[in-house]
Design an enzyme around this catalytic site. Structure first.
Site, PDB file in Angstrom:
ATOM      1  N   ARG A 106       0.773  -1.038   0.014  1.00 21.23           N
ATOM      2  CA  ARG A 106      -0.125   0.000  -0.025  1.00 21.23           C
ATOM      3  C   ARG A 106       0.890   1.099   0.067  1.00 21.23           C
ATOM      4  O   ARG A 106       1.917   1.321   0.654  1.00 21.23           O
ATOM      5  CB  ARG A 106      -0.890  -0.017   1.200  1.00 21.23           C
ATOM      6  CG  ARG A 106      -2.294  -1.155   1.416  1.00 21.23           C
ATOM      7  CD  ARG A 106      -2.897  -0.558   0.235  1.00 21.23           C
ATOM      8  NE  ARG A 106      -4.281  -1.106   0.141  1.00 21.23           N
ATOM      9  CZ  ARG A 106      -4.448  -2.478  -0.768  1.00 21.23           C
ATOM     10  NH1 ARG A 106      -3.627  -2.830  -1.525  1.00 21.23           N
ATOM     11  NH2 ARG A 106      -5.620  -3.033  -0.592  1.00 21.23           N
ATOM     12  N   GLU A 115      -4.410   6.884  -7.314  1.00 21.39           N
ATOM     13  CA  GLU A 115      -4.605   6.149  -8.566  1.00 21.39           C
ATOM     14  C   GLU A 115      -5.643   6.325  -9.449  1.00 21.39           C
ATOM     15  O   GLU A 115      -6.844   6.490  -8.830  1.00 21.39           O
ATOM     16  CB  GLU A 115      -4.484   4.657  -8.219  1.00 21.39           C
ATOM     17  CG  GLU A 115      -3.179   4.097  -7.531  1.00 21.39           C
ATOM     18  CD  GLU A 115      -3.187   2.741  -7.038  1.00 21.39           C
ATOM     19  OE1 GLU A 115      -4.260   2.027  -7.643  1.00 21.39           O
ATOM     20  OE2 GLU A 115      -2.151   2.142  -6.464  1.00 21.39           O
ATOM     21  N   HIS A 133      -0.277  -1.211 -10.654  1.00 15.05           N
ATOM     22  CA  HIS A 133      -0.950  -1.795  -9.541  1.00 15.05           C
ATOM     23  C   HIS A 133      -1.489  -3.409 -10.039  1.00 15.05           C
ATOM     24  O   HIS A 133      -2.652  -3.604 -10.142  1.00 15.05           O
ATOM     25  CB  HIS A 133      -2.327  -1.224  -9.126  1.00 15.05           C
ATOM     26  CG  HIS A 133      -2.842  -1.406  -7.562  1.00 15.05           C
ATOM     27  ND1 HIS A 133      -3.100  -0.679  -6.804  1.00 15.05           N
ATOM     28  CD2 HIS A 133      -2.765  -2.876  -7.092  1.00 15.05           C
ATOM     29  CE1 HIS A 133      -3.282  -1.240  -5.751  1.00 15.05           C
ATOM     30  NE2 HIS A 133      -3.389  -2.426  -5.758  1.00 15.05           N
TER      31      HIS A 133
END
Length: 332
Positions: free
Chosen positions: A249, A278, A297
């Protein structure tokens, strides 16, 4: 949950657009195939997130929410009178208001193991790309410069893991196959047993991992305790030749301090798969740095990982439909 033809039927909201749940046939087909196969005779009605409509207005008749990266707050939970289960098809639950779910007697689950291999593999991939200086190599190719840059091998190097859960263990296993030394710290180190770590200590040993490692990789959950655990000061304790890897994270790392350290070459570089915002804004400073390798990601984006995760969600749905407690429940 309603009866259709004498059979139970659950309505499931997958909080992403429909295209996000599919993959190409070449990579193994849709993870929903594994989902339906595991469901068996349990009938479901699938719904997908409508981006232009608040989530709270889409959950009125929903029995199950699969949140993905969406935020599921108290308003959303309170707007779903039929809600019985919030089932993350992966690990992260930092976007779910677990306390609100508990107050409404809604189970919250995740799949702690389903993406571990994929995450461990991407950890090693980022390490290899950084150690072999991929960015510089690509620039040289375009300039007609061959046989450079001079990279380094992983063998004989030290990997430091912050967090030794499922993905950390998979990264350690693969690092040992490259003849690396593996150091790790974890809050629950007393309960962890693995043959793939040369040193395992509590979080008070973080400085040892930072100072001795050639690669420091983050594998811990984002909590109030771990938020910002890596800042400018911690990066300055690392070797100037070391790299930071983050597939967990973004909030584990303090952005301003990290970019400052990278610009000043306090560390050699970083490999990130997660970001503070994001999608990443096109003008983000991180995109201007030449000592980072960035991926969008994708740590859990393999056909196998998605299939594992959706199959576990289906197993938990069947348990809840039978009035039983689901597996990997975090709040009851």
């Amino acid at each position: 949950m309603c009866l259709v033809g004498g059979c139970l039927k659950m309505k499931v909201l997958i909080a992403v657009s429909p295209s996000a749940t599919t993959t190409s046939a070449a990579s193994g087909g849709s993870p929903l195939m594994a989902f339906y196969e595991e469901l068996g005779d349990l009938a479901v009605e699938l719904a997908f997130l409508q981006d232009s409509v608040p989530l709270s207005q889409q959950v009125g008749d929903v029995d199950v929410i699969i949140p993905a990266l969406s935020q599921v707050g108290a308003d959303d939970i309170n707007s779903a009178p039929n809600l019985k289960l919030i089932a993350q098809a992966g690990v992260g639950l930092d976007g779910v208001d677990i306390e609100a779910a508990t107050r409404k007697n809604v189970y919250v689950t995740n799949v702690p193991y389903g993406s571990a291999v994929s995450m461990g593999e991407l950890t090693i991939a980022l390490m290899m790309l950084l150690s072999r200086k991929l960015n510089e190599a690509q620039a040289n190719l375009r300039k007609g410069v061959f046989f450079l840059p001079l990279g380094s091998e992983l063998g004989g190097k030290v990997l430091g893991l912050i967090g030794l859960g499922h993905s950390g263990k998979e990264a350690a296993k693969r690092a040992k196959s490259f003849d690396m030394t593996v150091l790790a710290v974890d809050k629950y180190h007393d309960h962890i047993h693995t043959p793939d770590v040369d040193f395992l200590g509590g979080t008070e040993q973080l400085d040892r991992v930072l100072t001795e490692s050639d690669f420091v990789s983050l594998h811990c959950p984002l909590t109030e305790e771990t938020r910002g655990i890596i800042g400018y000061g911690e990066l300055c304790k690392m070797k100037p030749s070391a790299y930071l890897i983050n597939i967990a994270r973004a909030g584990l790392v303090q952005k301003e301090g990290c970019i400052r350290a990278l610009k000043q070459r306090k560390i050699a570089g970083a490999g990130f798969d997660v970001f503070w915002e994001e999608p990443v804004p096109f003008d983000d400073e991180l995109l201007q740095l030449d000592n980072v390798v960035l991926t969008p990601h994708i740590a859990t984006s393999t056909a196998e990982s998605r299939a594992n995760n959706f199959a576990q969600v289906a197993r938990n749905m069947k348990l809840v439909a039978r009035g039983e407690k689901p597996e990997f429940c975090v709040n009851f």
